[in-house]
Enzyme design. Structure first.
Site, PDB file in Angstrom:
ATOM      1  N   HIS A   1      -7.134  -0.928  -7.627  1.00  0.00           N
ATOM      2  CA  HIS A   1      -7.046  -1.541  -6.914  1.00  0.00           C
ATOM      3  C   HIS A   1      -8.722  -1.168  -7.015  1.00  0.00           C
ATOM      4  O   HIS A   1      -9.339  -2.689  -6.676  1.00  0.00           O
ATOM      5  CB  HIS A   1      -6.449  -1.333  -5.565  1.00  0.00           C
ATOM      6  CG  HIS A   1      -7.555  -1.386  -4.280  1.00  0.00           C
ATOM      7  ND1 HIS A   1      -8.258  -1.059  -4.246  1.00  0.00           N
ATOM      8  CD2 HIS A   1      -7.617  -2.219  -3.363  1.00  0.00           C
ATOM      9  CE1 HIS A   1      -9.550  -1.766  -3.114  1.00  0.00           C
ATOM     10  NE2 HIS A   1      -8.252  -2.723  -2.798  1.00  0.00           N
TER      11      HIS A   1
ATOM     12  N   ASP B   1       1.176  -1.029   0.361  1.00  0.00           N
ATOM     13  CA  ASP B   1       0.185  -0.310  -0.212  1.00  0.00           C
ATOM     14  C   ASP B   1       1.198   1.007  -0.274  1.00  0.00           C
ATOM     15  O   ASP B   1       0.672   1.874  -0.397  1.00  0.00           O
ATOM     16  CB  ASP B   1      -0.669  -0.137   1.310  1.00  0.00           C
ATOM     17  CG  ASP B   1      -1.911   0.783   1.376  1.00  0.00           C
ATOM     18  OD1 ASP B   1      -2.640   1.245   0.020  1.00  0.00           O
ATOM     19  OD2 ASP B   1      -2.271   1.011   2.399  1.00  0.00           O
TER      20      ASP B   1
HETATM   21 ZN   LIG Z   1      -4.335   2.616  -0.054  1.00  0.00          ZN
END
Ligand SMILES: [Zn+2]
Length: 389
Positions: free
Chosen positions: A262, A176
């Site tokens: 994502h 992330d």
């Molecule tokens: Zn994220």
């Protein structure tokens, strides 16, 4: 929601606290924020931190009320928590757990008009610091971003609790956080707006870059330390990069293609068992390909993130180059109007996304083969203590 006035903005939590044993001081930091806290944690997380939270709150003279979290930060779960907050007459709501718990608590605290605090039990996302929540459908598909006028009043991370969790959570957080710099760099190049509601600041962009540098230097030794559940300086640096630097960096530096991809991937049910950061890593690689980044950069990214334990091929996230329909659905969702992919410094069409994702498979496999690396094992699914945002 953003005006066209050319302002620049940085937003941040009121206070960030990190260290081994920090949980034992939660009451001390919570007391100035509210006198009637509601703690939200699922049973698994509560099983290993409940005792310390209770004694810390008791020492600070605070009452202890805990509510279970039901697993998905959906609109219905948030509304349920709003009811619980009203019933408890709470003036601050405290999320103890992973990104899903944290997002649900931020949204319910905002709707209730009270303050909110995050106590992440894992360093798997940068959700704890931000002023937004990602809302999912009951089936686990991305639904919307919700923006709040404030970040959490307090973010408290106990490094030992993070080190006690499986290393795969920390690895997901690295995925992330690596995206943060790639996306902030793209946002800065295109002069697009950030989640903080203005053009990127030097501060936001620099923190995103610092997060990237800290991770390339420290992620591998930190993951080794966490496999033995010990806290070292490398572990502390990676927790801060995953949680604080990445959080400030994405919010005030800007999101671009990686997170849009994502979000698109959540339209494919095959990916629902994966953690947020694992899917984001596929988004980062796809963004690098879309950018026409130097081959050596993409190769280095595949090698490094494979060593970290992140997926770099479609196969590892349950898709294949033959799943054209699924990939088109992912690409359509990733490129809808308003998605952050449109912060890229060039136009991105759905067909570009499909081509870039397909091209990953052979390229990543060849890089791994040449480097003598096999695909990582032991992915964790986002369970109760994992996370989505
Ligand atoms: Zn994220």
């Amino acid at each position: 929601m953003f005006q066209s006035t050319p302002i620049r903005s940085v937003i941040s939590p009121g206070r960030y606290v990190q260290g081994p044993g920090a949980i034992t001081r939660l009451g001390e930091f919570l007391a100035p924020i509210g006198s009637t806290p509601l703690i939200v944690a699922d049973d698994i997380v509560w099983g290993f931190v409940g005792h310390d939270v209770e004694s810390s709150l008791r020492a600070a003279g605070l009452p202890i009320t805990r509510e279970n979290f039901n697993g998905i930060p959906s609109a219905a779960e948030i509304d349920r928590l709003v009811g619980v907050i009203a019933e408890a007459n709470a003036d601050v709501v405290v999320a103890v757990g992973g990104g899903s718990t944290i997002d649900a608590v931020k949204a319910s605290g905002f709707l209730s008009g009270i303050r909110w605090v995050t106590v992440p039990s894992v360093a798997s996302t940068d959700a704890p610091t931000s002023a937004l929540a990602v809302i999912y459908t009951e089936d686990g598909a991305f639904e919307e971003y919700r923006f709040f006028p404030r970040n959490p009043d307090l973010v408290l991370v106990d490094s030992q609790i993070v080190a006690n969790a499986p290393a795969a959570f920390l690895a997901a957080g690295v995925g992330d956080a690596l995206a943060t710099w790639l996306e902030a760099r793209a946002t800065s190049r295109s002069h697009s707006t950030t989640m903080a509601g203005g053009l990127p600041t030097l501060t936001g962009t620099a923190l995103a870059k610092l997060s990237w540098e800290v991770l390339w230097e420290n992620a591998l030794p930190a993951l080794d330390a966490v496999r033995d559940h010990v806290v070292t300086p490398a572990v502390e640096k990676v927790i801060e990069a995953n949680t604080l630097l990445s959080g400030l960096g994405f919010e005030s530096g800007g999101l671009a293609a990686a997170h849009a991809i994502h979000n698109g991937l959540t339209a494919a049910a095959q990916t629902h068992g994966l953690a947020h950061g694992q899917k984001v890593n596929i988004g980062s690689l796809t963004q690098l390909i879309l950018e026409g980044a130097p081959t050596s950069d993409i190769r280095d990214f595949v090698e490094f993130t494979t060593r970290v334990g992140l997926p770099t091929t479609l196969t590892e996230i349950g898709l294949s180059v033959d799943d054209t329909d699924d990939l088109q659905r992912v690409a359509a969702a990733a490129t809808v109007e308003g998605e952050t992919i449109h912060n890229m410094p060039f136009e991105v069409r759905p067909a570009d996304v499909v081509a870039a994702m397909k091209s990953l498979e052979r390229f990543a496999r060849r890089v791994r083969e040449e480097a003598g690396l096999s695909a990582p094992q032991n992915y964790v699914s986002h369970g109760s203590s994992g996370s989505r945002q």
